[in-house]
Scaffold this active site. Structure first.
Site, PDB file in Angstrom:
ATOM      1  N   SER A 133       0.781  -1.240   0.000  1.00 28.65           N
ATOM      2  CA  SER A 133       0.000   0.000   0.000  1.00 28.65           C
ATOM      3  C   SER A 133       0.814   1.293   0.000  1.00 28.65           C
ATOM      4  CB  SER A 133      -0.960   0.021   1.196  1.00 28.65           C
ATOM      5  OG  SER A 133      -2.077  -0.797   0.939  1.00 28.65           O
ATOM      6  N   LYS A 146       0.184   3.894  -2.681  1.00 27.81           N
ATOM      7  CA  LYS A 146      -0.823   4.968  -2.610  1.00 27.81           C
ATOM      8  C   LYS A 146      -0.207   6.348  -2.461  1.00 27.81           C
ATOM      9  CE  LYS A 146      -4.190   1.654  -1.000  1.00 27.81           C
ATOM     10  NZ  LYS A 146      -4.531   0.790   0.122  1.00 27.81           N
ATOM     11  N   SER A 191      -6.056   3.944   3.883  1.00 29.79           N
ATOM     12  CA  SER A 191      -5.580   2.969   2.906  1.00 29.79           C
ATOM     13  C   SER A 191      -6.716   2.326   2.120  1.00 29.79           C
ATOM     14  CB  SER A 191      -4.756   1.883   3.603  1.00 29.79           C
ATOM     15  OG  SER A 191      -3.842   1.291   2.707  1.00 29.79           O
TER      16      SER A 191
END
Length: 389
Positions: free
Chosen positions: A62, A65, A117
Protein backbone atom coordinates in the site's frame (compact mmCIF):
# COMPACT_ATOMS: atom_id res chain seq x y z
CA UNK A 1 46.48 -21.69 14.50
CA UNK A 2 45.03 -22.46 11.06
CA UNK A 3 41.99 -24.12 12.64
CA UNK A 4 41.32 -21.00 14.72
CA UNK A 5 41.47 -18.76 11.63
CA UNK A 6 39.10 -21.04 9.72
CA UNK A 7 36.70 -21.16 12.68
CA UNK A 8 36.78 -17.38 13.01
CA UNK A 9 36.03 -16.96 9.31
CA UNK A 10 33.09 -19.37 9.54
CA UNK A 11 31.68 -17.52 12.55
CA UNK A 12 31.96 -14.17 10.72
CA UNK A 13 30.18 -15.55 7.63
CA UNK A 14 27.40 -17.04 9.77
CA UNK A 15 26.94 -13.75 11.63
CA UNK A 16 26.66 -11.84 8.36
CA UNK A 17 24.08 -14.32 7.12
CA UNK A 18 22.02 -14.45 10.30
CA UNK A 19 22.24 -10.75 11.17
CA UNK A 20 22.17 -8.77 7.95
CA UNK A 21 23.89 -5.41 8.18
CA UNK A 22 24.08 -2.28 6.13
CA UNK A 23 27.00 0.08 5.88
CA UNK A 24 26.40 3.76 5.29
CA UNK A 25 27.78 5.30 2.14
CA UNK A 26 29.45 7.95 4.28
CA UNK A 27 30.49 6.30 7.57
CA UNK A 28 31.69 2.94 8.78
CA UNK A 29 28.85 2.55 11.28
CA UNK A 30 26.77 -0.59 10.87
CA UNK A 31 23.09 -1.17 11.58
CA UNK A 32 21.24 -4.44 11.90
CA UNK A 33 18.05 -4.22 9.87
CA UNK A 34 15.25 -6.72 9.42
CA UNK A 35 14.12 -5.17 6.14
CA UNK A 36 15.23 -6.81 2.92
CA UNK A 37 15.61 -3.34 1.39
CA UNK A 38 15.85 0.08 3.00
CA UNK A 39 17.04 3.59 2.36
CA UNK A 40 17.43 6.88 4.23
CA UNK A 41 17.69 10.13 2.28
CA UNK A 42 17.77 13.84 3.03
CA UNK A 43 14.39 15.19 1.94
CA UNK A 44 15.87 18.47 0.66
CA UNK A 45 19.12 17.48 -1.01
CA UNK A 46 18.06 13.95 -1.95
CA UNK A 47 21.43 12.64 -0.79
CA UNK A 48 21.48 8.98 0.19
CA UNK A 49 22.65 8.70 3.79
CA UNK A 50 22.10 4.98 4.22
CA UNK A 51 20.96 2.15 2.00
CA UNK A 52 20.54 -1.58 1.88
CA UNK A 53 19.55 -3.30 -1.38
CA UNK A 54 17.85 -0.04 -2.35
CA UNK A 55 17.85 -0.94 -6.07
CA UNK A 56 16.16 -4.31 -5.58
CA UNK A 57 12.74 -4.52 -7.23
CA UNK A 58 10.10 -5.59 -4.71
CA UNK A 59 6.30 -5.46 -4.36
CA UNK A 60 5.46 -2.30 -2.38
CA UNK A 61 1.93 -3.09 -1.12
CA UNK A 62 0.00 0.00 0.00
CA UNK A 63 2.89 2.48 -0.05
CA UNK A 64 1.90 2.56 -3.75
CA UNK A 65 -0.82 4.97 -2.61
CA UNK A 66 1.75 7.71 -2.03
CA UNK A 67 2.27 7.80 -5.80
CA UNK A 68 -1.46 7.57 -6.54
CA UNK A 69 -2.18 10.44 -4.16
CA UNK A 70 0.35 12.89 -5.64
CA UNK A 71 -0.75 11.91 -9.16
CA UNK A 72 -4.38 12.67 -8.29
CA UNK A 73 -3.50 15.96 -6.60
CA UNK A 74 -1.46 17.18 -9.57
CA UNK A 75 -3.63 15.84 -12.38
CA UNK A 76 -7.16 16.16 -11.02
CA UNK A 77 -9.43 18.88 -9.69
CA UNK A 78 -9.83 18.12 -6.00
CA UNK A 79 -13.25 19.81 -6.02
CA UNK A 80 -14.55 17.36 -8.64
CA UNK A 81 -17.44 15.15 -7.54
CA UNK A 82 -16.65 11.52 -8.30
CA UNK A 83 -19.42 8.97 -8.85
CA UNK A 84 -18.33 5.64 -7.39
CA UNK A 85 -18.63 2.64 -9.72
CA UNK A 86 -19.62 -0.93 -8.89
CA UNK A 87 -16.04 -1.89 -9.72
CA UNK A 88 -14.66 0.52 -7.13
CA UNK A 89 -17.21 -0.57 -4.55
CA UNK A 90 -16.08 -4.19 -4.96
CA UNK A 91 -12.35 -3.56 -4.59
CA UNK A 92 -10.59 -6.13 -2.41
CA UNK A 93 -8.67 -5.40 0.76
CA UNK A 94 -8.83 -2.35 3.02
CA UNK A 95 -11.75 0.00 2.27
CA UNK A 96 -13.52 3.17 3.22
CA UNK A 97 -16.73 1.32 2.27
CA UNK A 98 -17.86 3.38 -0.69
CA UNK A 99 -21.20 2.48 -2.26
CA UNK A 100 -21.92 2.19 -5.97
CA UNK A 101 -23.45 5.47 -7.14
CA UNK A 102 -22.17 7.39 -4.10
CA UNK A 103 -20.85 10.82 -5.00
CA UNK A 104 -17.66 11.87 -3.24
CA UNK A 105 -15.29 14.84 -3.73
CA UNK A 106 -11.93 13.84 -5.19
CA UNK A 107 -10.15 15.40 -2.20
CA UNK A 108 -12.08 13.15 0.18
CA UNK A 109 -11.11 10.08 -1.86
CA UNK A 110 -7.43 11.04 -1.65
CA UNK A 111 -7.81 11.43 2.13
CA UNK A 112 -9.47 8.01 2.42
CA UNK A 113 -6.74 6.55 0.22
CA UNK A 114 -3.81 7.81 2.33
CA UNK A 115 -5.22 7.88 5.86
CA UNK A 116 -7.31 4.70 5.85
CA UNK A 117 -5.58 2.97 2.91
CA UNK A 118 -8.86 2.63 1.04
CA UNK A 119 -8.44 0.40 -2.03
CA UNK A 120 -11.96 1.30 -3.17
CA UNK A 121 -10.97 4.98 -3.05
CA UNK A 122 -7.94 4.17 -5.22
CA UNK A 123 -10.06 2.50 -7.89
CA UNK A 124 -12.58 5.38 -7.83
CA UNK A 125 -9.73 7.87 -8.29
CA UNK A 126 -8.24 5.89 -11.18
CA UNK A 127 -11.55 5.58 -13.02
CA UNK A 128 -12.35 9.26 -12.53
CA UNK A 129 -8.99 10.49 -13.80
CA UNK A 130 -8.50 8.13 -16.75
CA UNK A 131 -11.84 6.46 -17.43
CA UNK A 132 -10.67 2.99 -16.41
CA UNK A 133 -8.04 1.36 -14.22
CA UNK A 134 -6.24 -0.01 -17.30
CA UNK A 135 -5.94 3.43 -18.86
CA UNK A 136 -4.96 4.91 -15.51
CA UNK A 137 -2.05 2.46 -15.26
CA UNK A 138 -0.70 3.73 -18.60
CA UNK A 139 -1.02 7.39 -17.56
CA UNK A 140 0.29 6.65 -14.06
CA UNK A 141 3.49 4.92 -15.18
CA UNK A 142 4.19 7.61 -17.76
CA UNK A 143 3.86 10.24 -15.02
CA UNK A 144 6.19 8.35 -12.66
CA UNK A 145 8.85 8.01 -15.34
CA UNK A 146 8.60 11.39 -17.10
CA UNK A 147 7.56 13.75 -14.29
CA UNK A 148 9.07 12.23 -11.14
CA UNK A 149 11.91 10.53 -12.97
CA UNK A 150 11.94 7.01 -11.53
CA UNK A 151 13.21 4.20 -13.75
CA UNK A 152 12.75 0.98 -11.78
CA UNK A 153 9.05 1.25 -10.96
CA UNK A 154 6.07 -0.28 -12.75
CA UNK A 155 2.62 -0.21 -11.16
CA UNK A 156 -0.34 -2.24 -12.40
CA UNK A 157 -2.97 -0.73 -10.09
CA UNK A 158 -3.54 2.37 -7.93
CA UNK A 159 -3.57 0.65 -4.52
CA UNK A 160 -0.77 -1.93 -4.27
CA UNK A 161 -2.61 -5.25 -4.16
CA UNK A 162 -0.15 -7.91 -5.24
CA UNK A 163 0.65 -8.43 -8.89
CA UNK A 164 3.97 -9.96 -10.01
CA UNK A 165 4.49 -6.99 -12.34
CA UNK A 166 3.68 -4.39 -9.66
CA UNK A 167 7.15 -3.51 -8.38
CA UNK A 168 9.36 -0.65 -7.25
CA UNK A 169 12.56 -0.12 -5.27
CA UNK A 170 13.26 1.50 -1.92
CA UNK A 171 15.26 4.18 -3.75
CA UNK A 172 12.40 4.92 -6.14
CA UNK A 173 9.86 5.12 -3.30
CA UNK A 174 12.11 7.60 -1.48
CA UNK A 175 12.33 9.71 -4.64
CA UNK A 176 8.54 9.59 -5.18
CA UNK A 177 7.97 10.63 -1.57
CA UNK A 178 10.53 13.43 -1.81
CA UNK A 179 8.69 14.75 -4.87
CA UNK A 180 5.27 14.43 -3.21
CA UNK A 181 6.38 16.24 -0.05
CA UNK A 182 6.95 19.41 -2.06
CA UNK A 183 3.16 19.64 -2.44
CA UNK A 184 1.37 21.36 0.45
CA UNK A 185 -1.91 19.46 0.01
CA UNK A 186 -0.10 16.14 0.01
CA UNK A 187 1.89 17.07 3.14
CA UNK A 188 -1.28 18.01 4.99
CA UNK A 189 -3.03 14.71 4.21
CA UNK A 190 0.13 12.66 4.78
CA UNK A 191 0.43 14.03 8.33
CA UNK A 192 -3.25 13.68 9.30
CA UNK A 193 -3.71 11.55 12.41
CA UNK A 194 -7.47 11.20 12.23
CA UNK A 195 -10.35 12.50 10.12
CA UNK A 196 -14.15 12.39 10.56
CA UNK A 197 -15.67 10.35 7.73
CA UNK A 198 -19.30 10.80 6.75
CA UNK A 199 -20.00 8.20 4.09
CA UNK A 200 -23.25 7.01 2.60
CA UNK A 201 -23.16 3.79 4.63
CA UNK A 202 -20.14 4.30 6.89
CA UNK A 203 -19.85 7.09 9.44
CA UNK A 204 -16.68 6.90 11.47
CA UNK A 205 -13.39 8.60 12.26
CA UNK A 206 -10.52 7.51 10.05
CA UNK A 207 -7.41 6.72 12.10
CA UNK A 208 -4.04 6.85 10.34
CA UNK A 209 -2.69 3.31 9.97
CA UNK A 210 0.92 4.46 10.40
CA UNK A 211 1.72 3.96 14.10
CA UNK A 212 4.44 6.63 14.34
CA UNK A 213 2.15 9.23 12.76
CA UNK A 214 -0.81 8.20 14.88
CA UNK A 215 0.79 8.14 18.32
CA UNK A 216 3.70 10.57 17.92
CA UNK A 217 6.05 7.96 19.39
CA UNK A 218 9.03 9.35 17.48
CA UNK A 219 9.84 13.04 17.77
CA UNK A 220 9.55 15.00 14.55
CA UNK A 221 7.57 12.52 12.41
CA UNK A 222 5.67 14.51 9.78
CA UNK A 223 3.91 11.81 7.79
CA UNK A 224 3.89 8.25 6.63
CA UNK A 225 2.21 5.33 4.87
CA UNK A 226 2.35 1.67 5.72
CA UNK A 227 1.60 -1.38 3.62
CA UNK A 228 1.16 -5.13 3.77
CA UNK A 229 0.34 -7.99 1.48
CA UNK A 230 1.63 -11.50 2.04
CA UNK A 231 3.99 -11.45 -0.94
CA UNK A 232 5.44 -8.02 -0.03
CA UNK A 233 5.64 -8.47 3.70
CA UNK A 234 5.44 -5.22 5.69
CA UNK A 235 6.50 -1.98 4.02
CA UNK A 236 6.76 1.54 5.43
CA UNK A 237 7.52 5.08 4.27
CA UNK A 238 8.07 7.77 6.92
CA UNK A 239 9.11 11.42 6.91
CA UNK A 240 10.53 13.36 9.86
CA UNK A 241 12.10 16.74 10.69
CA UNK A 242 14.46 17.65 13.51
CA UNK A 243 16.51 20.82 13.89
CA UNK A 244 18.71 21.12 10.80
CA UNK A 245 17.59 18.20 8.64
CA UNK A 246 14.52 16.53 7.10
CA UNK A 247 14.64 12.79 6.44
CA UNK A 248 12.75 10.19 4.43
CA UNK A 249 13.04 6.53 5.42
CA UNK A 250 11.76 3.60 3.34
CA UNK A 251 11.78 0.05 4.68
CA UNK A 252 10.53 -2.90 2.64
CA UNK A 253 9.77 -6.57 3.21
CA UNK A 254 9.90 -7.64 6.83
CA UNK A 255 8.14 -10.62 8.36
CA UNK A 256 6.48 -8.71 11.21
CA UNK A 257 4.82 -5.34 11.57
CA UNK A 258 6.99 -4.11 14.43
CA UNK A 259 10.17 -4.76 12.44
CA UNK A 260 9.59 -2.01 9.86
CA UNK A 261 9.07 0.45 12.71
CA UNK A 262 12.20 -0.72 14.51
CA UNK A 263 14.21 -0.35 11.31
CA UNK A 264 12.76 3.10 10.64
CA UNK A 265 13.67 4.19 14.17
CA UNK A 266 17.25 2.97 13.69
CA UNK A 267 17.53 4.80 10.39
CA UNK A 268 16.15 8.05 11.83
CA UNK A 269 18.40 7.83 14.90
CA UNK A 270 21.39 7.35 12.64
CA UNK A 271 20.45 10.26 10.36
CA UNK A 272 19.62 12.77 13.08
CA UNK A 273 22.71 11.89 15.12
CA UNK A 274 25.19 12.16 12.26
CA UNK A 275 23.99 14.63 9.61
CA UNK A 276 22.80 18.18 9.00
CA UNK A 277 21.67 20.06 5.90
CA UNK A 278 23.22 23.33 4.74
CA UNK A 279 21.78 25.75 2.21
CA UNK A 280 23.41 28.03 -0.34
CA UNK A 281 20.87 30.74 -1.05
CA UNK A 282 19.69 31.64 -4.53
CA UNK A 283 21.77 34.42 -6.21
CA UNK A 284 24.86 33.61 -4.13
CA UNK A 285 27.99 34.75 -6.04
CA UNK A 286 30.99 32.60 -6.99
CA UNK A 287 34.19 33.21 -9.00
CA UNK A 288 36.27 30.60 -10.82
CA UNK A 289 40.05 30.50 -11.34
CA UNK A 290 39.73 32.70 -14.46
CA UNK A 291 37.75 35.39 -12.61
CA UNK A 292 34.48 34.47 -14.32
CA UNK A 293 31.56 35.35 -12.07
CA UNK A 294 28.60 33.02 -11.46
CA UNK A 295 25.49 32.93 -9.32
CA UNK A 296 23.13 30.24 -8.05
CA UNK A 297 19.82 30.10 -9.93
CA UNK A 298 18.04 28.42 -6.98
CA UNK A 299 18.66 27.35 -3.40
CA UNK A 300 21.23 24.55 -3.27
CA UNK A 301 20.92 22.01 -0.45
CA UNK A 302 23.62 19.60 0.61
CA UNK A 303 23.96 17.20 3.53
CA UNK A 304 27.13 16.86 5.56
CA UNK A 305 28.26 15.31 8.80
CA UNK A 306 27.43 17.45 11.81
CA UNK A 307 30.16 20.08 12.26
CA UNK A 308 31.98 19.04 9.10
CA UNK A 309 33.98 21.71 7.22
CA UNK A 310 33.37 21.49 3.48
CA UNK A 311 35.38 22.64 0.47
CA UNK A 312 33.71 24.67 -2.29
CA UNK A 313 35.17 24.85 -5.79
CA UNK A 314 33.91 26.31 -9.07
CA UNK A 315 35.14 24.64 -12.24
CA UNK A 316 35.91 26.62 -15.41
CA UNK A 317 32.81 25.03 -16.93
CA UNK A 318 30.67 26.77 -14.29
CA UNK A 319 29.90 23.89 -11.92
CA UNK A 320 29.88 24.31 -8.15
CA UNK A 321 31.43 21.24 -6.49
CA UNK A 322 31.17 20.81 -2.72
CA UNK A 323 33.28 18.13 -1.05
CA UNK A 324 33.46 16.81 2.49
CA UNK A 325 36.56 16.58 4.63
CA UNK A 326 37.35 13.11 3.30
CA UNK A 327 37.07 14.29 -0.32
CA UNK A 328 33.65 12.74 -1.00
CA UNK A 329 31.49 14.78 -3.36
CA UNK A 330 28.39 16.14 -1.61
CA UNK A 331 26.86 18.10 -4.45
CA UNK A 332 27.61 19.25 -7.99
CA UNK A 333 25.44 21.99 -9.49
CA UNK A 334 25.58 24.05 -12.66
CA UNK A 335 25.80 27.78 -11.94
CA UNK A 336 24.47 30.70 -13.96
CA UNK A 337 27.13 32.83 -15.67
CA UNK A 338 27.08 36.49 -14.68
CA UNK A 339 30.24 37.83 -16.41
CA UNK A 340 32.96 36.16 -18.45
CA UNK A 341 36.25 38.05 -18.05
CA UNK A 342 37.91 36.46 -21.08
CA UNK A 343 34.95 37.33 -23.31
CA UNK A 344 34.94 40.85 -21.90
CA UNK A 345 38.66 41.26 -22.69
CA UNK A 346 38.15 39.93 -26.21
CA UNK A 347 35.15 42.20 -26.70
CA UNK A 348 37.17 45.24 -25.57
CA UNK A 349 40.00 44.23 -27.93
CA UNK A 350 37.59 43.80 -30.83
CA UNK A 351 35.97 47.15 -30.10
CA UNK A 352 39.41 48.82 -30.00
CA UNK A 353 40.38 47.27 -33.35
CA UNK A 354 37.03 48.26 -34.80
CA UNK A 355 37.38 51.82 -33.55
CA UNK A 356 40.96 51.99 -34.95
CA UNK A 357 39.80 50.73 -38.34
CA UNK A 358 36.86 53.12 -38.28
CA UNK A 359 39.08 56.10 -37.45
CA UNK A 360 41.52 55.11 -40.19
CA UNK A 361 38.64 54.91 -42.65
CA UNK A 362 37.37 58.36 -41.61
CA UNK A 363 40.88 59.82 -42.00
CA UNK A 364 41.20 58.33 -45.47
CA UNK A 365 37.86 59.83 -46.45
CA UNK A 366 39.28 63.26 -45.63
CA UNK A 367 42.90 62.83 -46.75
CA UNK A 368 42.25 61.31 -50.18
CA UNK A 369 40.04 64.16 -51.52
CA UNK A 370 42.43 66.77 -50.12
CA UNK A 371 45.38 64.95 -51.66
CA UNK A 372 43.59 64.84 -55.01
CA UNK A 373 42.82 68.56 -54.86
CA UNK A 374 46.41 69.43 -53.93
CA UNK A 375 47.70 67.19 -56.72
CA UNK A 376 45.34 68.86 -59.18
CA UNK A 377 46.45 72.36 -58.09
CA UNK A 378 50.15 71.42 -58.37
CA UNK A 379 49.56 69.94 -61.81
CA UNK A 380 47.67 73.05 -62.90
CA UNK A 381 50.47 75.26 -61.58
CA UNK A 382 53.15 73.38 -63.52
CA UNK A 383 50.99 73.35 -66.62
CA UNK A 384 50.62 77.14 -66.42
CA UNK A 385 54.36 77.60 -65.93
CA UNK A 386 55.05 75.42 -68.94
CA UNK A 387 52.75 77.56 -71.08
CA UNK A 388 54.71 80.66 -70.18
CA UNK A 389 57.89 79.12 -71.40
Amino acid sequence: MLKKQVSSAIIIVLCLFLFPTIISANTNEQLELYSEAAILIDAQSGQVLYEKNSQEKLPPASITKIATAIYAIENGNLDDIVTVSENARNAEGTKVYLEAGEQVPLLKLVQGLLINSGNDAGVAIAEHLSGSVDEFVVDFNRYLEEVIGVENTHFTNPHGLYDPDHVTTAENMAKITQYAMKNETFREIFSTKELPWDGETWDTTLINHHVMVRDGSYEGVTGGKNGFVTEAGFTLVTTANQENISLIAVTMKTMYDNQVYEDTTKLFNYGFQHYETDTIEMNSQFVDSEDNQYKTAENIYYTKKIGEIVEEDVTTSGKLVIKGEDGRKLVEKKLELVTNKEKEKQQIKNETIYQTDDNREQHLRIIIPISLIISFLIAAFFFKQTRKI
